[in-house]
Write a protein that holds these residues in place. Sequence first.
Motif, PDB file in Angstrom:
ATOM      1  N   ASP A 258       0.815  -1.215   0.000  1.00  0.00           N
ATOM      2  CA  ASP A 258       0.000   0.000   0.000  1.00  0.00           C
ATOM      3  C   ASP A 258       0.847   1.263   0.000  1.00  0.00           C
ATOM      4  O   ASP A 258       0.309   2.366   0.142  1.00  0.00           O
ATOM      5  CB  ASP A 258      -0.930   0.017   1.218  1.00  0.00           C
ATOM      6  N   LYS A 259       2.140   1.115  -0.144  1.00  0.00           N
ATOM      7  CA  LYS A 259       3.026   2.285  -0.143  1.00  0.00           C
ATOM      8  C   LYS A 259       2.565   3.275  -1.207  1.00  0.00           C
ATOM      9  O   LYS A 259       2.330   2.912  -2.356  1.00  0.00           O
ATOM     10  CB  LYS A 259       4.466   1.866  -0.401  1.00  0.00           C
ATOM     11  N   VAL A 260       2.436   4.531  -0.813  1.00  0.00           N
ATOM     12  CA  VAL A 260       1.925   5.575  -1.712  1.00  0.00           C
ATOM     13  C   VAL A 260       2.954   5.952  -2.763  1.00  0.00           C
ATOM     14  O   VAL A 260       2.628   6.113  -3.937  1.00  0.00           O
ATOM     15  CB  VAL A 260       1.498   6.820  -0.915  1.00  0.00           C
ATOM     16  N   GLY A 261       4.220   6.110  -2.360  1.00  0.00           N
ATOM     17  CA  GLY A 261       5.221   6.525  -3.332  1.00  0.00           C
ATOM     18  C   GLY A 261       6.593   6.685  -2.729  1.00  0.00           C
ATOM     19  O   GLY A 261       6.850   6.277  -1.594  1.00  0.00           O
ATOM     20  N   PHE A 262       7.455   7.296  -3.512  1.00  0.00           N
ATOM     21  CA  PHE A 262       8.839   7.523  -3.119  1.00  0.00           C
ATOM     22  C   PHE A 262       9.244   8.934  -3.503  1.00  0.00           C
ATOM     23  O   PHE A 262       8.761   9.478  -4.490  1.00  0.00           O
ATOM     24  CB  PHE A 262       9.778   6.533  -3.836  1.00  0.00           C
TER      25      PHE A 262
END
Length: 116
Positions: free
Chosen positions: A76-80
Amino acid sequence: MKIRIKGNSIRYRLTKTDVERFSNNGYLQEQTVFGNGVLTYALQVFDSNQLSASFEDNKITIFMPDTMVESWVTTDKVGFEDIIAPLHLLIEKDFKCLDNVAEDQSDNYPNPLLHC
Protein backbone atom coordinates in the motif's frame (compact mmCIF):
# COMPACT_ATOMS: atom_id res chain seq x y z
CA MET A 1 0.49 9.19 -15.76
CA LYS A 2 0.28 12.82 -14.75
CA ILE A 3 3.14 15.24 -14.32
CA ARG A 4 3.25 18.22 -12.01
CA ILE A 5 6.13 20.66 -12.08
CA LYS A 6 6.65 23.56 -9.71
CA GLY A 7 10.05 25.19 -9.56
CA ASN A 8 12.55 22.38 -9.05
CA SER A 9 9.93 19.87 -7.96
CA ILE A 10 8.74 17.16 -10.36
CA ARG A 11 5.90 14.83 -9.38
CA TYR A 12 4.49 11.90 -11.33
CA ARG A 13 1.13 10.39 -10.35
CA LEU A 14 0.20 6.98 -11.72
CA THR A 15 -3.20 5.27 -11.95
CA LYS A 16 -3.66 1.56 -11.23
CA THR A 17 -3.24 0.74 -14.93
CA ASP A 18 -0.12 2.90 -15.17
CA VAL A 19 1.45 1.14 -12.18
CA GLU A 20 0.61 -2.27 -13.66
CA ARG A 21 2.06 -1.35 -17.08
CA PHE A 22 5.18 0.10 -15.44
CA SER A 23 5.60 -2.99 -13.29
CA ASN A 24 5.30 -5.28 -16.33
CA ASN A 25 7.41 -3.25 -18.78
CA GLY A 26 9.83 -1.28 -16.60
CA TYR A 27 8.98 1.80 -18.65
CA LEU A 28 6.09 4.22 -19.04
CA GLN A 29 5.84 7.45 -21.01
CA GLU A 30 3.37 10.18 -21.94
CA GLN A 31 3.60 13.10 -24.37
CA THR A 32 2.19 16.59 -24.57
CA VAL A 33 2.15 18.39 -27.91
CA PHE A 34 3.02 22.11 -27.90
CA GLY A 35 2.49 23.44 -31.43
CA ASN A 36 5.52 22.12 -33.33
CA GLY A 37 7.17 20.66 -30.23
CA VAL A 38 6.54 17.67 -27.99
CA LEU A 39 7.32 17.29 -24.30
CA THR A 40 7.83 13.66 -23.35
CA TYR A 41 7.92 12.51 -19.76
CA ALA A 42 8.85 8.98 -18.78
CA LEU A 43 9.42 6.70 -15.83
CA GLN A 44 12.04 3.97 -16.20
CA VAL A 45 13.33 1.20 -13.95
CA PHE A 46 17.00 1.66 -13.21
CA ASP A 47 19.63 -0.26 -11.25
CA SER A 48 20.35 2.28 -8.53
CA ASN A 49 19.54 2.96 -4.88
CA GLN A 50 17.72 6.29 -5.31
CA LEU A 51 15.50 8.17 -7.71
CA SER A 52 17.30 10.20 -10.37
CA ALA A 53 16.31 12.17 -13.45
CA SER A 54 17.50 13.42 -16.82
CA PHE A 55 16.29 15.97 -19.35
CA GLU A 56 17.43 15.38 -22.94
CA ASP A 57 15.79 16.19 -26.29
CA ASN A 58 12.63 17.59 -24.64
CA LYS A 59 12.23 14.41 -22.59
CA ILE A 60 12.10 14.24 -18.80
CA THR A 61 12.97 10.77 -17.53
CA ILE A 62 12.77 9.82 -13.90
CA PHE A 63 14.67 6.65 -13.08
CA MET A 64 13.24 4.47 -10.31
CA PRO A 65 15.30 1.77 -8.60
CA ASP A 66 14.01 -1.75 -9.22
CA THR A 67 13.89 -2.40 -5.45
CA MET A 68 11.46 0.52 -5.03
CA VAL A 69 9.26 -0.73 -7.87
CA GLU A 70 8.66 -4.13 -6.30
CA SER A 71 7.70 -2.79 -2.87
CA TRP A 72 5.57 -0.04 -4.44
CA VAL A 73 3.56 -2.44 -6.60
CA THR A 74 3.02 -5.15 -3.98
CA THR A 75 2.16 -2.96 -0.95
CA ASP A 76 0.00 0.00 0.00
CA LYS A 77 3.03 2.28 -0.14
CA VAL A 78 1.93 5.57 -1.71
CA GLY A 79 5.22 6.53 -3.33
CA PHE A 80 8.84 7.52 -3.12
CA GLU A 81 10.70 10.80 -3.10
CA ASP A 82 14.30 11.94 -3.25
CA ILE A 83 16.09 15.24 -3.39
CA ILE A 84 18.89 15.24 -5.92
CA ALA A 85 19.95 18.86 -5.58
CA PRO A 86 18.45 20.97 -6.90
CA LEU A 87 15.60 18.61 -7.93
CA HIS A 88 12.91 17.26 -5.65
CA LEU A 89 11.51 14.08 -7.26
CA LEU A 90 8.27 12.38 -6.23
CA ILE A 91 6.55 9.31 -7.71
CA GLU A 92 3.18 8.38 -6.24
CA LYS A 93 -0.04 6.49 -6.80
CA ASP A 94 -2.91 8.69 -7.96
CA PHE A 95 -5.81 8.72 -5.48
CA LYS A 96 -9.42 9.60 -6.12
CA CYS A 97 -10.13 13.22 -5.18
CA LEU A 98 -12.20 13.92 -2.10
CA ASP A 99 -14.20 16.61 -3.89
CA ASN A 100 -16.10 16.40 -7.16
CA VAL A 101 -13.96 16.92 -10.24
CA ALA A 102 -14.79 16.56 -13.92
CA GLU A 103 -11.97 14.15 -14.81
CA ASP A 104 -12.44 10.38 -14.95
CA GLN A 105 -11.05 8.88 -11.74
CA SER A 106 -12.28 5.31 -12.22
CA ASP A 107 -8.70 3.98 -12.52
CA ASN A 108 -7.34 5.89 -9.51
CA TYR A 109 -6.56 4.28 -6.16
CA PRO A 110 -9.13 4.63 -3.37
CA ASN A 111 -8.36 7.67 -1.25
CA PRO A 112 -7.25 6.49 2.23
CA LEU A 113 -8.81 9.62 3.77
CA LEU A 114 -12.25 8.29 2.85
CA HIS A 115 -11.76 5.52 5.42
CA CYS A 116 -11.08 7.84 8.37
